[in-house]
Enzyme design. Sequence first.
Site, mmCIF file in Angstrom:
data_model
loop_
_atom_site.group_PDB
_atom_site.id
_atom_site.type_symbol
_atom_site.label_atom_id
_atom_site.label_comp_id
_atom_site.label_asym_id
_atom_site.label_seq_id
_atom_site.Cartn_x
_atom_site.Cartn_y
_atom_site.Cartn_z
ATOM 1 N N CYS A 15 0.808 -1.208 0.000
ATOM 2 C CA CYS A 15 0.000 0.000 0.000
ATOM 3 C C CYS A 15 0.848 1.268 0.000
ATOM 4 O O CYS A 15 0.668 2.140 -0.823
ATOM 5 C CB CYS A 15 -0.902 0.010 1.223
ATOM 6 S SG CYS A 15 -2.593 0.385 0.794
ATOM 7 N N LYS A 18 2.864 2.619 -3.199
ATOM 8 C CA LYS A 18 2.310 3.401 -4.297
ATOM 9 C C LYS A 18 1.282 4.370 -3.742
ATOM 10 O O LYS A 18 0.400 3.968 -2.979
ATOM 11 C CB LYS A 18 1.670 2.469 -5.324
ATOM 12 C CG LYS A 18 1.417 3.153 -6.613
ATOM 13 C CD LYS A 18 1.065 2.154 -7.702
ATOM 14 C CE LYS A 18 0.724 2.936 -8.859
ATOM 15 N NZ LYS A 18 0.740 3.061 -10.030
ATOM 16 N N ARG A 45 -3.528 16.319 -19.615
ATOM 17 C CA ARG A 45 -4.443 15.215 -19.907
ATOM 18 C C ARG A 45 -3.629 13.934 -19.840
ATOM 19 O O ARG A 45 -3.130 13.466 -20.841
ATOM 20 C CB ARG A 45 -5.087 15.379 -21.282
ATOM 21 C CG ARG A 45 -6.321 14.524 -21.438
ATOM 22 C CD ARG A 45 -6.770 14.405 -22.868
ATOM 23 N NE ARG A 45 -5.708 14.010 -23.774
ATOM 24 C CZ ARG A 45 -5.117 12.821 -23.750
ATOM 25 N NH1 ARG A 45 -5.461 11.920 -22.856
ATOM 26 N NH2 ARG A 45 -4.164 12.541 -24.607
ATOM 27 N N ASP A 47 -1.671 10.561 -19.783
ATOM 28 C CA ASP A 47 -1.707 9.331 -20.567
ATOM 29 C C ASP A 47 -0.655 8.401 -19.963
ATOM 30 O O ASP A 47 -0.185 8.630 -18.845
ATOM 31 C CB ASP A 47 -1.423 9.671 -22.044
ATOM 32 C CG ASP A 47 -2.059 8.676 -23.005
ATOM 33 O OD1 ASP A 47 -1.841 7.465 -22.822
ATOM 34 O OD2 ASP A 47 -2.759 9.108 -23.928
ATOM 35 N N ASP A 48 -0.272 7.362 -20.703
ATOM 36 C CA ASP A 48 0.721 6.427 -20.177
ATOM 37 C C ASP A 48 2.095 7.065 -19.979
ATOM 38 O O ASP A 48 2.842 6.680 -19.087
ATOM 39 C CB ASP A 48 0.857 5.225 -21.126
ATOM 40 C CG ASP A 48 -0.402 4.395 -21.130
ATOM 41 O OD1 ASP A 48 -0.734 3.852 -20.073
ATOM 42 O OD2 ASP A 48 -1.069 4.313 -22.173
ATOM 43 N N ASP A 65 9.248 4.264 -13.843
ATOM 44 C CA ASP A 65 8.502 3.442 -12.886
ATOM 45 C C ASP A 65 9.487 2.612 -12.060
ATOM 46 O O ASP A 65 10.467 2.111 -12.608
ATOM 47 C CB ASP A 65 7.539 2.505 -13.627
ATOM 48 C CG ASP A 65 6.336 2.117 -12.770
ATOM 49 O OD1 ASP A 65 6.433 2.214 -11.528
ATOM 50 O OD2 ASP A 65 5.308 1.720 -13.340
ATOM 51 N N ASP A 88 5.042 1.430 -20.835
ATOM 52 C CA ASP A 88 4.341 2.674 -21.183
ATOM 53 C C ASP A 88 4.758 3.220 -22.544
ATOM 54 O O ASP A 88 3.971 3.898 -23.211
ATOM 55 C CB ASP A 88 4.541 3.735 -20.090
ATOM 56 C CG ASP A 88 3.622 3.496 -18.898
ATOM 57 O OD1 ASP A 88 2.467 3.092 -19.110
ATOM 58 O OD2 ASP A 88 4.057 3.727 -17.752
ATOM 59 N N THR A 138 21.647 5.437 -8.163
ATOM 60 C CA THR A 138 21.432 4.521 -7.043
ATOM 61 C C THR A 138 21.496 5.284 -5.735
ATOM 62 O O THR A 138 22.398 6.096 -5.532
ATOM 63 C CB THR A 138 22.540 3.437 -7.048
ATOM 64 O OG1 THR A 138 22.572 2.840 -8.331
ATOM 65 C CG2 THR A 138 22.248 2.363 -6.019
ATOM 66 N N ASP A 229 -1.781 0.684 -21.117
ATOM 67 C CA ASP A 229 -1.417 -0.584 -20.481
ATOM 68 C C ASP A 229 -2.075 -0.662 -19.109
ATOM 69 O O ASP A 229 -2.245 0.344 -18.421
ATOM 70 C CB ASP A 229 0.104 -0.792 -20.415
ATOM 71 C CG ASP A 229 0.834 0.288 -19.644
ATOM 72 O OD1 ASP A 229 0.256 1.388 -19.454
ATOM 73 O OD2 ASP A 229 1.973 0.038 -19.225
HETATM 74 CO CO CO Z 1 0.609 3.002 -18.534
HETATM 75 CO CO CO Z 2 3.368 3.216 -15.835
HETATM 76 CO CO CO Z 3 -1.518 4.972 -25.053
#
Ligand code: CO
Ligand code: CO
Ligand code: CO
Length: 351
Positions: A15, A18, A45, A47-48, A65, A88, A138, A229
């Site tokens: 939990c 994220k 707006r 998006d991925d 990510d 992504d 790192t 995705d």
């Molecule tokens: Co995505």
């Molecule tokens: Co992502």
């Molecule tokens: Co897309």
Amino acid sequence: MSNIRLTKTVQSGGCAAKLSPDILAQALRKLPVSKHPNLLIGLARPDDAGVYKLSPEIAIIQTVDFFPPIVDDPYLFGQIAAANALSDVYAMGGKPITAMNVVGFPAGKLPLDILREMLRGGMDKIQESGAVLVGGHTINDVELKYGLSVTGTVHPDKIITNDHARPGDCLILTKPLGTGVFTSALKAGRIKQGQMKHIIKSMLTLNKTAAEVIVHPHTKGFGVGACTDVTGFSLIGHGYLMAANSNVTIVIDHKAVPYFSGALALARAGFVPCGTRNNLRSYQRYVSMPAELPEEIINLLFDPQTSGGLLISVTQNKAQLLLKRLKDKGIKQASIIGRVVKRGQKRIIVE
Ligand code: CO
Ligand code: CO
Ligand code: CO
């Protein structure tokens, strides 16, 4: 190689690892949103990934990510984290070109061979994607974390956004749901890593082939309107974003949705990650569900996915052809899971 169970070393938990979409939205609301004529897709707006035009022929796609271990084997974790981060770029219709490692490592607490194996896993996936590793960063962290920052390219006219799902389209999902219930059962010690080989195999499979099928020049006729995705916000969360950005309603046939074998039983047994509750809190209000829908199905529809499949909105008369092409290319579990209709009361209807 040490026998440390990596999922046992995670302190922050599923939990805390994220931020809930609700909390994130609250924080971002008070901040200005960048605007620039070359910024094709930014936070105005979401998006991925972000997309920035460099020239009339080339735009760059940028995404990042990273997260704590969700499996015990460092090499597999490295592959999964990298496949997830690369995804992504594929969801935007692009090709990854460069990647950078993002690493948190508890120096002195974990042996260095864990770090090495994890990075080797990441490297393998970067190579498979065709991208090159150009560096990384790192930090000495309280627990292990790994992921990538990825840059890809796409022709500015060929970006596949999540805002062009059209009434009449069919929805295809390329991977089954349930990675969240499996990783939480593993963390709880209820199952062993060897019992989730099929989940691991899916998570370390790049969305590269699926993306190539939908952007292939000869398949332009597939009429793909939108693509995203399915990751941490679940099928419902990412479906909601697609529906809201496209100003349509999405109908999901829960019986047509593929679930990993064993996922329903684990969800029924109560292995529900915290992320599911975050997703329910954030998105349930936009969804209408039949009163008799079993709780384990609801939990899987809201289950946070790691390295999940692509959700593709495609013209109805091309849907079977696209599905066949995906299956021919080895994406055997791709399924038509629903359709797009005109905007109604709710953004998502589960039936
Ligand atoms: Co995505
Ligand atoms: Co992502
Ligand atoms: Co897309």
